[in-house]
Design a protein around this motif. Structure first.
Motif, PDB file in Angstrom:
ATOM      1  N   TRP A  44      24.137 -17.300 -27.707  1.00 49.96           N
ATOM      2  CA  TRP A  44      24.223 -17.780 -28.841  1.00 49.96           C
ATOM      3  C   TRP A  44      26.042 -18.781 -28.779  1.00 49.96           C
ATOM      4  CZ3 TRP A  44      29.932 -16.989 -31.419  1.00 49.96           C
ATOM      5  CH2 TRP A  44      30.433 -15.773 -30.099  1.00 49.96           C
ATOM      6  N   LEU A  91      27.845  -9.816 -48.620  1.00 45.15           N
ATOM      7  CA  LEU A  91      27.813  -9.673 -47.154  1.00 45.15           C
ATOM      8  C   LEU A  91      26.389  -8.994 -46.744  1.00 45.15           C
ATOM      9  CD1 LEU A  91      31.071  -7.023 -46.604  1.00 45.15           C
ATOM     10  CD2 LEU A  91      30.797  -9.914 -46.703  1.00 45.15           C
ATOM     11  N   SER A 135      24.445 -12.466 -45.506  1.00 44.67           N
ATOM     12  CA  SER A 135      24.282 -12.635 -44.335  1.00 44.67           C
ATOM     13  C   SER A 135      22.625 -12.177 -42.627  1.00 44.67           C
ATOM     14  CB  SER A 135      25.467 -12.350 -42.958  1.00 44.67           C
ATOM     15  OG  SER A 135      26.297 -13.812 -43.883  1.00 44.67           O
ATOM     16  N   GLN A 166      19.333 -14.981 -41.420  1.00 48.88           N
ATOM     17  CA  GLN A 166      19.734 -14.920 -39.959  1.00 48.88           C
ATOM     18  C   GLN A 166      18.032 -15.031 -39.959  1.00 48.88           C
ATOM     19  OE1 GLN A 166      22.504 -16.466 -38.139  1.00 48.88           O
ATOM     20  NE2 GLN A 166      20.598 -16.676 -36.581  1.00 48.88           N
ATOM     21  N   THR A 173      18.178 -15.590 -49.891  1.00 51.12           N
ATOM     22  CA  THR A 173      20.004 -15.682 -49.650  1.00 51.12           C
ATOM     23  C   THR A 173      20.927 -16.418 -51.291  1.00 51.12           C
ATOM     24  OG1 THR A 173      19.324 -15.821 -47.573  1.00 51.12           O
ATOM     25  CG2 THR A 173      21.686 -16.236 -48.396  1.00 51.12           C
ATOM     26  N   THR A 214      23.110 -21.821 -41.927  1.00 56.65           N
ATOM     27  CA  THR A 214      23.527 -20.644 -42.371  1.00 56.65           C
ATOM     28  C   THR A 214      25.065 -20.425 -41.030  1.00 56.65           C
ATOM     29  OG1 THR A 214      20.366 -20.188 -41.056  1.00 56.65           O
ATOM     30  CG2 THR A 214      22.509 -18.733 -40.366  1.00 56.65           C
ATOM     31  N   LEU A 215      25.122 -20.771 -40.616  1.00 58.74           N
ATOM     32  CA  LEU A 215      26.428 -20.466 -40.124  1.00 58.74           C
ATOM     33  C   LEU A 215      27.765 -21.165 -41.374  1.00 58.74           C
ATOM     34  CD1 LEU A 215      28.300 -19.989 -37.319  1.00 58.74           C
ATOM     35  CD2 LEU A 215      28.458 -23.150 -37.174  1.00 58.74           C
ATOM     36  N   TRP A 226      27.044 -20.394 -44.011  1.00 57.23           N
ATOM     37  CA  TRP A 226      27.186 -18.994 -45.353  1.00 57.23           C
ATOM     38  C   TRP A 226      28.081 -17.508 -44.520  1.00 57.23           C
ATOM     39  CZ3 TRP A 226      26.342 -18.529 -49.722  1.00 57.23           C
ATOM     40  CH2 TRP A 226      26.191 -18.264 -50.572  1.00 57.23           C
ATOM     41  N   HIS A 227      27.783 -17.718 -42.543  1.00 59.50           N
ATOM     42  CA  HIS A 227      28.265 -16.457 -42.036  1.00 59.50           C
ATOM     43  C   HIS A 227      29.787 -16.788 -41.984  1.00 59.50           C
ATOM     44  CE1 HIS A 227      24.759 -15.371 -40.478  1.00 59.50           C
ATOM     45  NE2 HIS A 227      24.942 -15.977 -40.265  1.00 59.50           N
ATOM     46  N   ASP A 278      31.149 -15.414 -45.974  1.00 53.48           N
ATOM     47  CA  ASP A 278      30.821 -14.167 -46.009  1.00 53.48           C
ATOM     48  C   ASP A 278      32.214 -13.459 -45.161  1.00 53.48           C
ATOM     49  OD1 ASP A 278      28.998 -14.747 -47.337  1.00 53.48           O
ATOM     50  OD2 ASP A 278      27.380 -13.418 -45.826  1.00 53.48           O
ATOM     51  N   ILE A 279      32.485 -13.889 -44.021  1.00 50.47           N
ATOM     52  CA  ILE A 279      34.009 -13.509 -42.931  1.00 50.47           C
ATOM     53  C   ILE A 279      34.817 -13.993 -43.860  1.00 50.47           C
ATOM     54  CG2 ILE A 279      34.671 -13.895 -40.852  1.00 50.47           C
ATOM     55  CD1 ILE A 279      32.301 -14.049 -39.512  1.00 50.47           C
TER      56      ILE A 279
END
Length: 222
Positions: free
Chosen positions: A25, A99, A102, A106, A127, A200-201, A203-204, A207-208
């Motif tokens: 990853w 949350l 996510s 993915q 999403t 996608t990245l 969006w992560h 959320d974080i």
């Protein structure tokens, strides 16, 4: 006959020697080992990761400022008659929805990698709905708060932090909508899906960031 241009890795940091020890990853975000000119996915993801690191610094500066102000003005943080933000069931549900998104986006990206367009579209649409639900929930919460942005430090810091985050959520939803419509173009994702991977990245990341904001804005109040 198509001629490929090979990019030579000229990085001053010898990352090649540690490449084989890195998890898969992480490899996708490192622009090393050269590569073909048309295979720009890894280099694009590396550049986007650098952008998100810069965004992280902005959020961290806001968070550290909030913590510093909160600690130095603990005695008069809340003006008379103002209770501040409260940890309610509504806020918890809103947070869980965001949350959880996510864990939806993915698999959507993974489906796109395997050219499962219908699965990608449904999960991607889900999403979008979850992100929109969060934004609507934020708007409802703002309308019910007993303070405004002009209500001392508690008001100004709360609305700056949540408002700046909401702008990122809005951008994320817009990007998702664009990627969804692009999936309707025949053959658009046959060769590359950098846009969906970057979204996608992003969006992560959104959320974080909310995990940290939720902790200092709501759990600290509880």
């Amino acid at each position: 006959m198509t001629r490929w241009v090979i990019h030579v890795d000229e990085s001053p940091i010898p990352l090649e020697r540690w490449w084989r020890y890195l998890p898969n990853w992480l490899k996708r975000f490192l622009a090393i080992r050269g590569g073909r000119a048309k295979n720009h996915h890894g280099k694009g993801m590396f550049g986007f990761t650098v952008f998100l690191l810069w965004e992280s610094m902005v959020f961290l500066s806001f968070i550290f400022t909030y913590v510093a102000l909160r600690l130095t003005h603990s005695q008069n943080w809340l003006p008379p008659g103002v209770s501040g933000s409260k940890l309610s069931t509504f806020v918890i549900i809103n947070t869980v929805v965001l949350l959880s998104s996510s864990f939806v986006i993915q698999p959507a990206e993974n489906a796109l990698k395997h050219h499962q367009l219908n699965k990608f579209r449904w999960l991607w649409l889900m999403t979008i709905c979850m992100g929109s639900y969060f934004l609507i929930g934020q708007g409802i919460e703002w309308s019910q708060l007993g303070f405004r942005s002009t209500t001392g430090l508690v008001g100004s810091t709360f609305y700056v932090l949540t408002g700046f985050h909401d702008l990122h959520v809005i951008n994320g939803v817009i990007l998702q909508i664009i990627m969804l419509f692009r999936s309707l173009i025949p053959g658009n994702y046959n060769k590359d899906h950098f846009g969906a991977s970057a979204t996608t990245l992003f969006w992560h990341f959104v959320d974080i960031v909310w995990v940290f904001l939720f902790s200092i804005l709501y759990l600290w109040q509880a």
